[in-house]
Design an enzyme around this catalytic site. Structure first.
Site, short mmCIF file in Angstrom:
data_model
loop_
_atom_site.label_atom_id
_atom_site.label_comp_id
_atom_site.label_asym_id
_atom_site.label_seq_id
_atom_site.Cartn_x
_atom_site.Cartn_y
_atom_site.Cartn_z
N ASP A 117 2.24 -6.92 2.58
CA ASP A 117 1.08 -6.11 3.00
C ASP A 117 1.59 -4.84 3.68
OD1 ASP A 117 -1.43 -5.15 3.38
OD2 ASP A 117 -2.08 -6.71 4.78
N HIS A 150 -9.01 -10.39 0.00
CA HIS A 150 -8.91 -10.20 1.45
C HIS A 150 -10.06 -11.00 2.04
CE1 HIS A 150 -8.06 -7.66 5.14
NE2 HIS A 150 -9.09 -8.42 5.49
N HIS A 201 0.88 -1.18 0.00
CA HIS A 201 0.00 0.00 0.00
C HIS A 201 0.91 1.22 0.00
CE1 HIS A 201 -3.66 -2.34 1.15
NE2 HIS A 201 -2.75 -3.13 1.71
O1 DOR Z 1 -4.05 -4.22 8.09
C1 DOR Z 1 -4.39 -3.88 6.97
N1 DOR Z 1 -4.10 -2.67 6.48
N2 DOR Z 1 -5.09 -4.75 6.23
C2 DOR Z 1 -5.64 -4.38 5.07
O2 DOR Z 1 -6.28 -5.19 4.47
C3 DOR Z 1 -5.49 -2.99 4.57
C4 DOR Z 1 -4.31 -2.36 5.12
C5 DOR Z 1 -4.27 -0.87 4.89
O3 DOR Z 1 -4.48 -0.44 3.77
O4 DOR Z 1 -4.00 -0.13 5.85
ZN ZN Z 2 -3.30 -5.12 2.18
#
Ligand code: DOR
Ligand code: ZN
Length: 421
Positions: A304, A175, A59
């Protein structure tokens, strides 16, 4: 320009051998026992050379949350972690759920120092549009809600998406957490502000229910299903079982270093810093995941990488966002596990390079091979380093692995023939 990597131990054909590598332009153009004499040379001095990691789950937060990460800080962090390719998730602002949004994101990321591609989010309205996006590697499904609130869990719509995946070849990346179970648990545990309650709300049951449903829909409709960040024993058991069936050949899954290297004992020390979705669970889950990783049931490891600010993480549990940064620590943690003989190097390389390339159709990546892209990492397995929050390049500047000493050192990362470090 040509560049030679001489005097290193390169991971070629599944093993390390004393081999020299010639790079011309962006490609690997020669692999030989003889030294290459070129205008530019890196003397690897016995270090190991691996294919760069392909992180299929990051991300990088643009557009919309540039204060959390941007493509400069994100790719710098990735380079320091030996990651040469990233695949960015669509829960940005605006969300990447249309062709214009995808083009906007592509333009923002154009100067990134690593290779990149982007997932498009499935919504109830955009399946027809998705059908016509060319060269799409993956569509992200938020079957359970998380950062960004893009929910897609209608069975008929999912069936349509799997059929589209079958026709067009993209991977449906999910997810997998069951929304109903999460809300029921959230009500039950409302008011509790200890971060360890996260494991009770985002429970094993929540994950297992979602995975079971997705496996069923995939079996009926075809296409390619990839379960992101598996976190529980039941979850991985269901996947292992489904992999033995006919549709199992198009079923893959991923684990994050967070779920492989942390368990619920971390909540006490780190609180919201280890709050992520799906949750970090008990040691039995970590052990089951580790076993599945060694065995190969877990196809890939991806970070992630989900940076949030330290101010947000300092809020009380119910208000703190979920997510943990990880691009700088994934490869080092895995190589440290190799040093400690917890897993063979071959398994690690497969999980971070070869398999993600295969699953997400990076045709000339994932291996050190003549004609392939010169995305490489030079690693000193004799040197150790300590993870330090203040030395991280992610804007988040924290890691749950802060203070940990790891036996390996990423000496240099090369992306498309260009050395960094
Ligand atoms: O912990 C997480 N953070 N899980 C996710 O699916 C999204 C991610 C985020 O974008 O912050
Ligand atoms: Zn993610």
């Amino acid at each position: 320009m040509s560049l030679a990597l001489n005097n290193g131990k390169a991971f070629v054909n599944g093993k390390l051998s004393m081999l020299n590598i010639l790079i011309e332009g962006k490609k690997i153009s020669g692999i030989s026992k003889k030294r290459f004499g070129t205008e530019k040379e890196i003397d690897c001095n016995g270090k190991i050379i691996l294919p760069g990691a392909i992180d299929a789950h990051v991300h990088f937060r643009c557009p919309g949350f540039e204060h959390k990460e941007d493509w400069f800080s994100g790719s710098l962090a990735a380079l320091h972690g030996g990651i040469t390719t990233v695949m960015d998730m669509p829960n940005t602002k605006p969300a990447t759920d249309s062709r214009p949004a995808l083009e906007e994101k592509r333009a923002i990321a154009k100067d990134a120092m690593v290779n990149k591609d982007f997932f498009v989010a499935a919504t109830n309205e955009n399946l027809q549009e998705i059908a016509f996006i060319p060269d799409l590697r993956g569509v992200k499904v938020y079957y359970g809600s998380t950062t960004g609130n893009i929910l897609f869990n209608d069975s008929a719509k999912l069936a349509e998406l799997f059929r589209l995946s079958k026709k067009n070849g993209f991977v449906v990346v999910v997810h997998a957490e069951d929304e109903e179970t999460i809300s029921r648990n959230a009500k039950k545990f409302a008011g509790i502000e200890d971060a360890s309650v996260h494991e009770k709300i985002r429970s094993e049951e929540a994950e297992a229910r979602a995975i079971a449903k997705l496996i069923e829909l995939h079996k009926k409709n075809g296409g390619k299903l990839h379960i992101a960040h598996v976190s529980s024993r039941k979850g991985i058991q269901l996947i292992a079982r489904a992999k033995k069936t006919k549709s199992g050949k198009n079923l893959t899954c991923e684990a994050t270093p967070n779920h492989l290297f942390l368990d619920s004992s971390a909540y006490k020390k780190l609180g919201n810093l280890v709050k992520c979705n799906p949750s970090i669970k008990g040691a039995v889950h970590r052990k089951a995941l580790w076993k599945a990783f060694v065995k190969g049931t877990i196809d890939i490891v991806a970070t992630d990488h989900a940076p949030h600010t330290q101010e947000e993480k300092a809020k009380k549990y119910s208000e703190a966002p979920s997510g943990i940064p990880g691009v700088e620590t994934m490869f080092p943690l895995l190589l440290d596990a190799v040093s400690r003989k917890k897993i063979p190097l071959k398994r690690v390389v497969k999980a971070v390079s070869e398999k993600p390339a295969q699953i997400f159709n990076w045709k000339t990546k994932g291996l050190i091979k003549k004609g392939f892209d010169a995305d490489l990492v030079i690693i000193d397995m004799k040197k150790a380093f300590t993870v330090k929050n203040e030395e991280l390049f992610t804007k988040a500047k924290y890691s749950p692995f802060n203070g940990q000493r790891l036996k390996c050192f990423i000496a240099q990362t090369i992306v498309g023939g260009q050395p960094y470090g």
